[in-house]
Motif scaffolding. Structure first.
Motif, PDB file in Angstrom:
ATOM      1  N   SER A  28       0.913  -1.331   0.250  1.00 47.96           N
ATOM      2  CA  SER A  28      -0.205  -0.159  -0.339  1.00 47.96           C
ATOM      3  C   SER A  28       0.741   1.311  -0.279  1.00 47.96           C
ATOM      4  O   SER A  28       2.126   0.975   0.375  1.00 47.96           O
ATOM      5  N   PRO A  29       0.127   2.469  -0.920  1.00 40.43           N
ATOM      6  CA  PRO A  29       1.101   3.509  -0.430  1.00 40.43           C
ATOM      7  C   PRO A  29       1.778   3.622   0.720  1.00 40.43           C
ATOM      8  O   PRO A  29       2.672   4.413   0.401  1.00 40.43           O
ATOM      9  N   ASP A  30       1.501   3.992   2.023  1.00 36.23           N
ATOM     10  CA  ASP A  30       1.692   4.435   3.496  1.00 36.23           C
ATOM     11  C   ASP A  30       2.670   3.115   3.855  1.00 36.23           C
ATOM     12  O   ASP A  30       3.072   3.119   4.567  1.00 36.23           O
ATOM     13  N   GLY A  31       3.058   2.051   3.146  1.00 35.87           N
ATOM     14  CA  GLY A  31       3.615   0.533   3.605  1.00 35.87           C
ATOM     15  C   GLY A  31       2.875  -0.115   5.106  1.00 35.87           C
ATOM     16  O   GLY A  31       3.816  -1.025   4.629  1.00 35.87           O
ATOM     17  N   LYS A  32       1.549  -0.101   4.715  1.00 41.57           N
ATOM     18  CA  LYS A  32       1.258  -0.810   6.636  1.00 41.57           C
ATOM     19  C   LYS A  32       0.818  -1.982   5.875  1.00 41.57           C
ATOM     20  O   LYS A  32       1.009  -2.931   7.131  1.00 41.57           O
ATOM     21  N   ILE A  33       0.064  -1.778   4.379  1.00 47.91           N
ATOM     22  CA  ILE A  33      -0.268  -3.080   4.569  1.00 47.91           C
ATOM     23  C   ILE A  33       0.239  -3.614   2.948  1.00 47.91           C
ATOM     24  O   ILE A  33       0.821  -3.116   2.265  1.00 47.91           O
ATOM     25  N   LEU A  34       0.383  -5.399   2.977  1.00 51.06           N
ATOM     26  CA  LEU A  34       0.740  -6.081   2.014  1.00 51.06           C
ATOM     27  C   LEU A  34       0.132  -6.709   1.449  1.00 51.06           C
ATOM     28  O   LEU A  34      -0.933  -7.671   1.713  1.00 51.06           O
ATOM     29  N   ALA A  35      -0.371  -6.700   0.253  1.00 51.08           N
ATOM     30  CA  ALA A  35      -1.084  -7.337  -0.831  1.00 51.08           C
ATOM     31  C   ALA A  35      -1.047  -8.710  -1.515  1.00 51.08           C
ATOM     32  O   ALA A  35       0.595  -8.132  -2.128  1.00 51.08           O
ATOM     33  N   THR A  36      -1.244 -10.136  -1.657  1.00 52.13           N
ATOM     34  CA  THR A  36      -0.541 -10.797  -2.254  1.00 52.13           C
ATOM     35  C   THR A  36      -2.098 -11.485  -2.989  1.00 52.13           C
ATOM     36  O   THR A  36      -3.151 -11.589  -3.231  1.00 52.13           O
ATOM     37  N   GLY A  37      -1.323 -11.731  -4.436  1.00 50.03           N
ATOM     38  CA  GLY A  37      -1.988 -12.086  -5.823  1.00 50.03           C
ATOM     39  C   GLY A  37      -1.821 -14.280  -5.643  1.00 50.03           C
ATOM     40  O   GLY A  37      -0.655 -14.363  -6.029  1.00 50.03           O
ATOM     41  N   SER A  38      -2.739 -14.899  -5.846  1.00 46.95           N
ATOM     42  CA  SER A  38      -2.495 -16.685  -5.974  1.00 46.95           C
ATOM     43  C   SER A  38      -3.241 -17.044  -6.826  1.00 46.95           C
ATOM     44  O   SER A  38      -4.108 -16.895  -7.192  1.00 46.95           O
ATOM     45  N   CYS A  39      -2.216 -17.814  -7.029  1.00 47.02           N
ATOM     46  CA  CYS A  39      -2.847 -19.762  -8.404  1.00 47.02           C
ATOM     47  C   CYS A  39      -4.246 -19.846  -7.027  1.00 47.02           C
ATOM     48  O   CYS A  39      -4.683 -20.956  -8.052  1.00 47.02           O
ATOM     49  N   HIS A  94       4.447  -4.672   8.822  1.00 51.76           N
ATOM     50  CA  HIS A  94       5.572  -5.298   9.331  1.00 51.76           C
ATOM     51  C   HIS A  94       5.673  -6.222  10.278  1.00 51.76           C
ATOM     52  O   HIS A  94       6.578  -6.334  10.602  1.00 51.76           O
ATOM     53  N   THR A  95       4.373  -7.342  11.018  1.00 54.08           N
ATOM     54  CA  THR A  95       4.065  -8.045  11.948  1.00 54.08           C
ATOM     55  C   THR A  95       4.147  -9.402  10.684  1.00 54.08           C
ATOM     56  O   THR A  95       4.286 -10.785  11.647  1.00 54.08           O
ATOM     57  N   GLY A  96       3.576  -8.918   9.660  1.00 52.75           N
ATOM     58  CA  GLY A  96       3.257 -10.346   8.666  1.00 52.75           C
ATOM     59  C   GLY A  96       1.692 -11.004   9.272  1.00 52.75           C
ATOM     60  O   GLY A  96       1.166 -12.118   8.747  1.00 52.75           O
ATOM     61  N   GLU A  97       1.152 -10.161  10.350  1.00 48.58           N
ATOM     62  CA  GLU A  97       0.154 -10.701  10.298  1.00 48.58           C
ATOM     63  C   GLU A  97      -1.665 -10.855   8.879  1.00 48.58           C
ATOM     64  O   GLU A  97      -1.295  -9.709   8.440  1.00 48.58           O
ATOM     65  N   HIS A  98      -2.104 -12.018   9.033  1.00 42.55           N
ATOM     66  CA  HIS A  98      -3.332 -11.847   8.257  1.00 42.55           C
ATOM     67  C   HIS A  98      -4.037 -11.071   8.384  1.00 42.55           C
ATOM     68  O   HIS A  98      -4.972 -11.593   9.288  1.00 42.55           O
ATOM     69  N   LYS A  99      -4.493 -10.546   7.278  1.00 45.78           N
ATOM     70  CA  LYS A  99      -5.795  -9.234   7.993  1.00 45.78           C
ATOM     71  C   LYS A  99      -7.097 -10.152   7.187  1.00 45.78           C
ATOM     72  O   LYS A  99      -7.578 -10.266   7.879  1.00 45.78           O
ATOM     73  N   THR A 100      -7.179 -10.106   5.434  1.00 46.01           N
ATOM     74  CA  THR A 100      -8.277 -10.602   5.298  1.00 46.01           C
ATOM     75  C   THR A 100      -8.186 -11.259   4.030  1.00 46.01           C
ATOM     76  O   THR A 100      -6.761 -11.474   3.226  1.00 46.01           O
ATOM     77  N   THR A 101      -8.833 -12.293   3.562  1.00 46.29           N
ATOM     78  CA  THR A 101      -9.143 -12.421   1.899  1.00 46.29           C
ATOM     79  C   THR A 101      -9.387 -12.360   1.294  1.00 46.29           C
ATOM     80  O   THR A 101     -10.750 -12.611   1.512  1.00 46.29           O
ATOM     81  N   LEU A 102      -9.312 -11.678   0.185  1.00 41.90           N
ATOM     82  CA  LEU A 102     -10.377 -11.507  -0.900  1.00 41.90           C
ATOM     83  C   LEU A 102     -10.456 -12.562  -1.497  1.00 41.90           C
ATOM     84  O   LEU A 102      -9.799 -13.103  -2.379  1.00 41.90           O
TER      85      LEU A 102
END
Length: 255
Positions: free
Chosen positions: A143-154, A164-172
């Motif tokens: 994310s622009p503020d660096g707080k969230i990481l998004a991943t897209g998968s097969c 920062h912590t690697g904690e999973h927030k939500t699944t889309l």
């Protein structure tokens, strides 16, 4: 016969001495085409079917290149180009790389293991591993503020993580095919995903809810990008078209 053997031994020793004095990084400048300043990487550069495994640092002074054995880090300042480091630790070829906005962390995924590793961009030490996807992670975005990481998968999903912590927030969940591309809107409030189900989707980052599905493409949507003002979304597809959409309403604008 003895003369020939002595000659060959002398030749071998001479070549060995010459090679031992050759700088280790000379391969980066051997036989470059006109206009090129440096050769990057050694051996296979990631998965040859993907172009998602290189990333500039936010200030443009470093380049991370994913390869079959790890992530090569280069200084790419004009006139100072050189190899800096190799981050090794992934067990397979690198699929996707992203620098955090503060340039302190490199996020990377590798072929088929479904994980994302976060690496200290300065020391090369692993900070944490993100586990949860059940198939290869093709795309990573901060994310622009660096707080969230998004991943897209097969595994047909995108996931949001605390960067920062690697904690999973939500699944889309909502795509019926591999998620090939993820990107945040400039304000960080919306995530766009492109999929092999021929669609792109827009998601509310805060709540994780699905907002809009964009359906005009007839083949895989392999890349998505927001305009700088966040008003337009561009999608590219294996159907040989690029389409423009209103990022608020999802209305198709042009292709």
């Amino acid at each position: 016969m003895k003369t020939t053997v002595l000659f060959l031994i002398t030749l071998f020793l001479t070549l060995a001495l010459l090679l031992s004095d050759t700088p280790a990084q000379d391969y980066t400048t051997w036989s470059l085409p006109d206009g090129a300043t440096m050769r990057l990487g050694k051996g296979s550069i990631g998965n040859i079917t993907r172009i998602g495994n290189i990333a500039f640092s936010p200030d443009g002074t470093r380049l991370a290149v994913g390869g079959a054995i790890g992530i090569w880090i280069y200084d790419v300042r004009p006139g100072k180009e050189k190899e800096l480091d190799l981050i090794a630790g992934h067990t397979q070829s690198i699929l996707s790389i992203a620098y955090s906005p503060d340039a302190n962390t490199i996020a990377a995924s590798s072929t088929n293991d479904g994980t994302v590793n976060l690496w200290n961009a300065v020391t090369g030490e692993r900070q944490t591993t993100l586990e949860g996807h059940t198939d290869a992670v093709y795309s990573i975005a901060y994310s622009p503020d660096g707080k969230i990481l998004a991943t897209g998968s097969c595994d047909n999903t995108a996931r949001l993580w605390d960067a920062h912590t690697g904690e999973h927030k939500t699944t889309l969940s909502g795509h019926s095919g591999d998620v090939m591309s993820v990107t945040f809107s400039p304000d960080g409030k919306t995530l766009a995903t492109g999929s092999r189900d021929n669609t792109a989707c827009l998601w509310d980052v805060q709540t994780g809810t699905h907002k809009i599905t964009l359906k005009e493409h007839t083949k895989n949507v392999d890349a998505v990008a927001f305009s700088p003002n966040g008003e337009t979304l561009a999608t590219s597809s294996y159907d040989n078209t690029v389409r423009l959409w209103d990022a608020m309403t999802g209305q198709h604008k042009k292709h």
